[in-house]
Scaffold this active site. Structure first.
Site, PDB file in Angstrom:
ATOM      1  N   GLU A  11     -24.041  14.064   3.742  1.00 59.86           N
ATOM      2  CA  GLU A  11     -24.467  14.861   2.598  1.00 59.86           C
ATOM      3  C   GLU A  11     -24.294  16.314   3.030  1.00 59.86           C
ATOM      4  OE1 GLU A  11     -28.627  15.017   1.572  1.00 59.86           O
ATOM      5  OE2 GLU A  11     -28.186  15.912  -0.385  1.00 59.86           O
ATOM      6  N   ARG A  51     -29.828   5.002  15.508  1.00 59.26           N
ATOM      7  CA  ARG A  51     -29.581   6.373  15.954  1.00 59.26           C
ATOM      8  C   ARG A  51     -30.062   6.499  17.387  1.00 59.26           C
ATOM      9  NH1 ARG A  51     -30.772  10.469  11.789  1.00 59.26           N
ATOM     10  NH2 ARG A  51     -31.253   9.449   9.827  1.00 59.26           N
ATOM     11  N   LYS A 107     -32.793  17.361  10.520  1.00 53.59           N
ATOM     12  CA  LYS A 107     -32.106  18.381   9.735  1.00 53.59           C
ATOM     13  C   LYS A 107     -33.099  19.421   9.236  1.00 53.59           C
ATOM     14  CE  LYS A 107     -27.971  16.356   7.582  1.00 53.59           C
ATOM     15  NZ  LYS A 107     -27.374  16.016   6.268  1.00 53.59           N
TER      16      LYS A 107
END
Length: 576
Positions: free
Chosen positions: A49, A274, A284
């Site tokens: 994104e 992850r 983020k």
RNA sequence: UGGGGCGUCGACAAGUGGUAAGUCACCAGCCUUUGGAGCUGGCAUUCCCAGGUUCGAAUCCUGGCGCCCCAGCCA
């Protein structure tokens, strides 16, 4: 920000790589290839994104998706998942492309955007309505939350759930036409409010959101949600294996549901774990905050775990790919010790970085018996790991600078360097013996005095005597002054998010994460260096030329130090 | 008695019923004009625990325990 300066970077995306390790994703692909499920095609995608810069965690996903495609002779698309214009920006679209390219991957002509499919997606939504599988809901956000139930109790059906197909269609078209205010209605899937999986409790498919989209402008005032857009985007692109992270495992039933309802091409979603790096930030949101509140100089601050930060710091794409390879792929969430990353850059740079003599914390050394005005030149090899990198000339004179740490008035046990009476080798030059040290009024050592052995020219004594230590040096009159920036962990705690009651994660920030040394002396050969060049400063580590460098002032970043077994020994001694 | 995952050396990670790969770290030695690099050797009788099946189990079964994710009109 520094531009992509890595001339040595080789593409990693073309052709099969050497022995790829086995992992569960490859096993699944192998099984699909045997059964012929996807006609033996392998087609993946990396779907960021555009709402932030890529970080080292994304690098794993990029290497995985592009790497698998390359290994199987397949393709990997770059697709921006741009379904929420309120958070996205063209700046991120550009940086992401630069970062993926820098890492060594090529999406060729397959750059896509979920927004490319908005018309198609809208059609699927109407189709769902016509099948009675979606409805327009007038519940407010708060009401919807109440109706959703909790983790342990089922939800309640929306009072709007049983509207007629005609009414739903009419309402949805009017949503699209902009007849209703933001947030007043949603389009929802009609699934099961009692599902144990909350994602299946009539999830929202479209929301009303008046925001100018970076690609479609003001064409739309309704935007699809991730779950709806993602599966169809994969389907449209004929993706075979849609690889994502573990938190989407719960979403797979929904991914499958949408595609099944519309009976369209159906990729396989596969989830992997992850990884985390201790003492840093990978969220983020937090990275954004560090940038916005100026705790760092920008997204590319060399302390940041962003791809651009690591690039500026001097990490090579090869080293990041090596990391991805070494940490593997599995479903167990992992904490990767920083040593693994550090070893990757060292291994890469050891083979390619030219060596330079650099004194970071200078201490003047005067050779009492060396002629005042004499200057000699010594040939020094650029890289002992690679003869083809040639050699360079090093000027030598009576007054030199050595590292402060290479002299001790009182040597600790096992110290191989200079102290009164000790003899060491000046790398490539002569043996010198320390005959004394001068101090200032405060007792600080200002310079040390040595005598040299003319018969040790080149660094080998004629009489065959050996010396334990070899130190680096720079001729005082022939060195350039430079700034060197040393970096340390951003966080004081292994988990930056580990916060006491009432505290902020910002309190965990390491106030000493950057140390600037402004009076470093480097051999003049460094003059030719330009932004992005990498060197090994002998006995120190690997450094890169920072883009802050200007004509009169060279600025270096320490990428990573060399392993220092003496530091380890000495640390052990003081612990006692 | 919500749902979904995960648990193999300090950190990663192979292993898919035949008797625990590899990498980083660590330790020891060799070598070295970088206390770098390199080289050699060492480093899980045991796979979260307990039972069971089997000639044989990290792998199969049963029951526990621990950890992670999910209640955005974010992705």
């Amino acid at each position: 920000m520094s531009d992509s300066h890595d001339k040595r970077s080789e593409s990693a995306g073309n052709g099969p790589r050497a022995a790829a390790p086995s992992n569960f994703i490859r096993d699944m692909i192998d099984a699909d290839n045997i059964s012929g499920r996807f006609e033996r095609r392998v087609h993946t995608r990396f779907p960021p994104e555009p709402n932030g810069y890529l970080h080292i965690g994304h690098a794993k996903s990029i290497c995985l998706n592009f790497g698998i495609a390359a290994d199987y002779g397949g393709l990997c698309n770059l697709r921006f998942d741009d379904t929420n214009p309120s958070k996205e920006d063209i700046e991120y679209i550009e940086s992401i492309q630069e970062d993926v390219r820098w890492l060594g991957f090529d999406w060729e002509d397959r750059l896509f955007y979920a927004s490319d499919y908005f018309d198609q997606l809208y059609e699927y939504a109407e189709q769902l309505i016509e099948m009675g599988k979606a409805f327009v809901c007038d519940l407010s956000a708060e009401e919807m939350r109440e109706y959703r139930g909790t983790l342990t109790t089922p939800g309640k059906e929306s009072p709007y759930r049983n509207r007629s197909i005609e009414e739903n269609l009419d309402l949805f078209r009017r949503m699209k036409a902009g007849e209703f205010p933001d947030g007043s209605r949603t389009l929802r899937a009609r699934i099961d409010m009692a599902s144990g999986n909350i994602n299946m409790r009539d999830p929202v498919i479209y929301r009303i959101l008046r925001a100018t989209h970076h690609r479609t402008g003001d064409k739309w005032c309704i935007y699809p949600m991730y779950d709806f857009a993602h599966c169809f985007s994969d389907s449209i692109e004929k993706i075979t294996h849609s690889i994502c992270t573990l938190e989407f495992e719960d979403h797979r039933p929904l991914y499958d549901w949408f595609l099944d309802q519309c009976q369209v091409y159906h990729p396989q979603q596969i989830e992997f774990a992850r990884f985390e790096l201790p003492y840093t930030v990978m969220s983020k949101r937090k990275l954004l905050e560090l940038v916005n509140k100026k705790y760092v100089s920008g997204w590319d601050d060399p302390r940041m775990p962003t791809i651009c930060g690591m690039r500026r710091r001097g990490y090579t794409p090869e080293s990041l790919r090596m990391l991805a390879e070494r940490i593997g792929v599995a479903k167990k969430k992992t904490m990767i010790e920083v040593g693994v990353l550090e070893d990757c850059v060292r291994e890469d740079l050891n083979k390619r970085a030219p060596r330079m003599m650099a004194v970071l914390r200078p201490l003047k050394l005067v050779i009492d018996n060396y002629p005042e005005s004499q200057v000699e030149e010594f040939e020094s090899i650029n890289n002992p790991e690679d003869e083809s990198m040639g050699s360079r000339k090093l000027p030598f004179s009576r007054v030199l600078y050595i590292e402060q740490d290479d002299f001790r008035e009182v040597p600790p046990k096992g110290y191989h360097r200079l102290f009164p009476g000790a003899e060491v080798r000046l790398k490539h030059a002569y043996f010198v013996k320390c005959v004394g040290a001068s101090k200032d009024a405060r007792g600080q050592i200002t310079e040390i005095h040595c005598t040299y052995d003319p018969d040790s020219r080149g660094g080998e004594a004629k009489d065959g005597r050996k010396v334990k230590g070899t130190i680096h040096w720079v001729s005082a009159g022939h060195a350039v002054t430079a700034e060197v920036r040393l970096y340390d962990r951003l966080s004081l705690k292994e988990d930056l998010g580990d916060v006491e009651e009432g505290g902020s994660w910002l309190d965990n920030l390491n106030p000493n994460s950057m140390e600037v040394l402004s009076d470093c002396r480097i051999e003049r050969n460094i003059d030719r260096a330009t932004s992005g060049d990498r060197f090994q400063f002998l006995r120190h580590g690997y450094f890169s030329v920072d883009p802050d460098t200007t004509a009169p002032k060279l600025v270096f970043n320490r990428i990573v130090s060399l392993k220092d077994s003496w530091a380890k020994i000495e640390k052990g001694q003081t612990k006692v």
